[in-house]
Design a protein around this motif. Structure first.
Motif, PDB file in Angstrom:
ATOM      1  N   ALA A 131      -6.084   0.132   5.082  1.00  0.00           N
ATOM      2  CA  ALA A 131      -5.152   1.241   5.345  1.00  0.00           C
ATOM      3  C   ALA A 131      -3.697   0.781   5.342  1.00  0.00           C
ATOM      4  CB  ALA A 131      -5.516   1.890   6.679  1.00  0.00           C
ATOM      5  N   ALA A 132      -3.428  -0.386   5.919  1.00  0.00           N
ATOM      6  CA  ALA A 132      -2.038  -0.848   6.008  1.00  0.00           C
ATOM      7  C   ALA A 132      -1.457  -1.087   4.611  1.00  0.00           C
ATOM      8  CB  ALA A 132      -1.966  -2.132   6.824  1.00  0.00           C
ATOM      9  N   ALA A 133      -2.260  -1.656   3.722  1.00  0.00           N
ATOM     10  CA  ALA A 133      -1.785  -1.896   2.356  1.00  0.00           C
ATOM     11  C   ALA A 133      -1.618  -0.565   1.616  1.00  0.00           C
ATOM     12  CB  ALA A 133      -2.767  -2.797   1.609  1.00  0.00           C
ATOM     13  N   GLN A 134      -2.522   0.378   1.858  1.00  0.00           N
ATOM     14  CA  GLN A 134      -2.396   1.695   1.224  1.00  0.00           C
ATOM     15  C   GLN A 134      -1.069   2.348   1.618  1.00  0.00           C
ATOM     16  OE1 GLN A 134      -5.860   3.873   2.504  1.00  0.00           O
ATOM     17  NE2 GLN A 134      -7.178   2.931   0.963  1.00  0.00           N
ATOM     18  N   ALA A 135      -0.732   2.238   2.922  1.00  0.00           N
ATOM     19  CA  ALA A 135       0.519   2.840   3.405  1.00  0.00           C
ATOM     20  C   ALA A 135       1.724   2.171   2.725  1.00  0.00           C
ATOM     21  CB  ALA A 135       0.614   2.695   4.918  1.00  0.00           C
ATOM     22  N   ARG A 136       1.659   0.858   2.556  1.00  0.00           N
ATOM     23  CA  ARG A 136       2.762   0.141   1.888  1.00  0.00           C
ATOM     24  C   ARG A 136       2.896   0.598   0.434  1.00  0.00           C
ATOM     25  NH1 ARG A 136       4.551  -4.408   4.783  1.00  0.00           N
ATOM     26  NH2 ARG A 136       3.074  -5.209   6.319  1.00  0.00           N
ATOM     27  N   VAL A 137       1.756   0.773  -0.220  1.00  0.00           N
ATOM     28  CA  VAL A 137       1.770   1.191  -1.620  1.00  0.00           C
ATOM     29  C   VAL A 137       2.363   2.601  -1.742  1.00  0.00           C
ATOM     30  CG1 VAL A 137       0.254   1.893  -3.527  1.00  0.00           C
ATOM     31  CG2 VAL A 137      -0.128  -0.299  -2.380  1.00  0.00           C
ATOM     32  N   MET A 138       1.940   3.487  -0.849  1.00  0.00           N
ATOM     33  CA  MET A 138       2.444   4.867  -0.888  1.00  0.00           C
ATOM     34  C   MET A 138       3.955   4.880  -0.721  1.00  0.00           C
ATOM     35  SD  MET A 138       1.295   7.734  -1.454  1.00  0.00           S
ATOM     36  CE  MET A 138       1.800   9.407  -1.395  1.00  0.00           C
ATOM     37  N   GLU A 139       4.436   4.092   0.230  1.00  0.00           N
ATOM     38  CA  GLU A 139       5.871   3.992   0.499  1.00  0.00           C
ATOM     39  C   GLU A 139       6.609   3.433  -0.727  1.00  0.00           C
ATOM     40  OE1 GLU A 139       6.994   5.180   3.196  1.00  0.00           O
ATOM     41  OE2 GLU A 139       9.088   4.511   3.092  1.00  0.00           O
ATOM     42  N   ALA A 140       6.018   2.417  -1.335  1.00  0.00           N
ATOM     43  CA  ALA A 140       6.641   1.788  -2.503  1.00  0.00           C
ATOM     44  C   ALA A 140       6.754   2.792  -3.654  1.00  0.00           C
ATOM     45  CB  ALA A 140       5.826   0.576  -2.939  1.00  0.00           C
ATOM     46  N   LEU A 141       5.718   3.591  -3.846  1.00  0.00           N
ATOM     47  CA  LEU A 141       5.739   4.596  -4.925  1.00  0.00           C
ATOM     48  C   LEU A 141       6.819   5.643  -4.641  1.00  0.00           C
ATOM     49  CD1 LEU A 141       1.873   4.950  -5.252  1.00  0.00           C
ATOM     50  CD2 LEU A 141       3.372   4.231  -7.114  1.00  0.00           C
ATOM     51  N   LYS A 142       6.878   6.071  -3.386  1.00  0.00           N
ATOM     52  CA  LYS A 142       7.852   7.096  -2.983  1.00  0.00           C
ATOM     53  C   LYS A 142       9.274   6.582  -3.186  1.00  0.00           C
ATOM     54  CE  LYS A 142       8.373   8.824   1.208  1.00  0.00           C
ATOM     55  NZ  LYS A 142       7.918   8.970   2.596  1.00  0.00           N
ATOM     56  N   ASN A 143       9.509   5.345  -2.752  1.00  0.00           N
ATOM     57  CA  ASN A 143      10.853   4.752  -2.872  1.00  0.00           C
ATOM     58  C   ASN A 143      11.294   4.616  -4.323  1.00  0.00           C
ATOM     59  OD1 ASN A 143      11.017   4.522  -0.169  1.00  0.00           O
ATOM     60  ND2 ASN A 143      10.434   2.352  -0.078  1.00  0.00           N
TER      61      ASN A 143
END
Ligand SMILES: Cc1cc2nc3c(=O)[nH]c(=O)nc-3n(C[C@H](O)[C@H](O)[C@H](O)COP(=O)(O)OP(=O)(O)OC[C@H]3O[C@@H](n4cnc5c(N)ncnc54)[C@H](O)[C@@H]3O)c2cc1C
Length: 373
Positions: free
Chosen positions: A194-206
């Motif tokens: 989950a923690a890596a998924q959240a980082r990926v989502m944030e990276a895509l958004k940014n």
């Protein structure tokens, strides 16, 4: 002399080739070896997002076969296997020729089954740019870059797995003027914690990538129809959906798993035909599930080389025990990356630096002309 046939020059077989090349140079009497693979090089998928992003030239991401074969008696047939008859020790190649073997090792990877995908998403065969075979994708990508010089492109990456995520961010970096959408089908980085998924989502958004938890259902010229009923205007649909087992395995007589991959034991040996081995994405361990990834395919290489050598010389085989967790590094396009290992994750420029070092190091192992000593 026994005849060993190697199908495919995947991550495991390049290590088998290197090992046999070294043995031959040290005076060992090798078996007769034939390699069947369609390209004179292996494009290393781990560096493909970096190639798409513009960090590497294509030539920097390949393992050339020539140095692995030079000075050895290993014969290379530039072709693809079209059929396998495991009971009669025979492979049929795309050009119709037939080859007999005593021992066989399969490392041909997984495929994007066009026929199956066309049934699921009509029009994908005509309009989609498939990421596999990766060699074809690598050759076609510069055309997309050239197209982007003349128009503001709208790109949709179909597939929310590691390849789709990395490619979406690589495209964003390379084509800053393009509109980039990632269609995840509802699952983003599903194999990651989950923690890596959240980082990926944030990276895509940014990076201004539109992430839609929707699936592509039909492709037409300039448009992708979505399962929700919405329509997405799209010039280039990049198909990074999961991969399937090659169709030619179905009639091979080999024991296969439920998805059609070669069933192997802990020694990477076919559970039905002891003179056949398989490693990497084309195989499926019956004793424990192992993810299909380049990392695991690479790790299987040394064990496969050892066990082939042992089997051919009548010695005992050893079980291959890959680690439960591997370090997975997802590049974010702009020399940033996300790392995950088990439940832990991290991100930053240093992760990209590490990935770049590991990837270049892997390629270098096969580029150095140490066989000429
Ligand atoms: C864009 C992208 C990025 C990726 N990034 C990563 C990553 O960073 N880390 C990671 O772990 N995984 C990554 N993957 C997944 C990774 O590519 C695969 O898991 C890996 O390639 C599997 O290795 P393999 O040795 O089984 O087969 P492959 O690497 O697919 O090699 C198969 C070989 O067999 C040959 N071949 C194919 N069909 C035939 C045939 N019919 N006859 C003879 N030869 C044949 C091919 O030409 C090739 O030489 C990525 C995938 C993609 C698409």
């Amino acid at each position: 002399m026994k005849h060993l046939v190697l199908l495919g020059a995947g991550h495991a077989h390049v290590q088998v080739l290197k090992r046999y090349n070294e043995l031959i140079r040290h005076g060992a009497l090798p078996p007769k070896i034939t390699l069947i693979t369609p390209h004179p090089r292996q494009l290393y998928s781990g560096m493909v997002p970096g190639y798409v992003a513009g960090h590497y030239a294509l030539e920097q991401c390949v393992i050339a076969l020539e140095p692995l074969l030079a000075g050895s008696s290993i014969r290379w047939l530039q072709d693809s296997v079209a059929a396998l008859d495991a009971a009669n020790n025979r492979v049929t190649l795309d050009d119709g020729s037939v080859l007999d073997f005593d021992w066989l090792s399969v490392n041909t990877g997984a495929v994007q089954d066009r026929q199956r995908l066309e049934l699921l998403m009509p029009g994908v065969r005509e309009h989609g740019l498939f990421v596999r075979p990766i060699e074809a994708f690598g050759t076609l990508w510069p055309r997309v870059v050239a197209l982007a010089q003349s128009q503001a492109l709208r790109l949709a990456v179909v597939g929310g797995g590691a390849a789709g995520i990395e490619l979406a961010m690589a495209v964003r970096h390379r084509l800053p003027g393009a509109a980039v959408t990632l269609l995840t089908g509802g699952a983003l980085a599903a194999n990651y914690p989950a923690a890596a998924q959240a980082r990926v989502m944030e990276a895509l958004k940014n990076r201004q990538i539109t992430v839609l938890p929707d699936s592509a259902s039909r492709f037409t010229e300039g448009e992708v129809m979505l399962a929700s009923g919405a329509r997405l205007v799209c010039d280039v649909p990049l198909i990074a959906t999961g991969a399937q087992a090659p169709g030619w395995l179905q009639s091979s007589g080999l024991a296969l798993d439920a998805q059609g991959f070669v069933a192997v034991d802990a020694c990477l040996r076919s559970t039905s035909h002891p003179h056949v081995f398989a490693a990497g994405d084309v195989s499926s361990r019956v004793d424990r599930p192992i993810a299909r990834s380049g990392v695991y395919a690479v790790r299987a290489g040394a064990a496969l080389a050892n066990n082939l050598n042992a089997a051919l010389s009548g010695q005992a085989l050893k079980a291959h025990q890959p680690p439960v967790h591997t370090l997975n590094l997802l590049s974010c396009g702009d020399r940033q990356a996300v790392a995950s290992w088990g439940p832990f994750s991290a991100q930053g420029r240093w992760v990209w630096w590490l990935k770049d070092r590991i990837d270049r190091g892997f390629i270098r192992r096969y580029q150095l002309p140490d066989h000429q000593g």
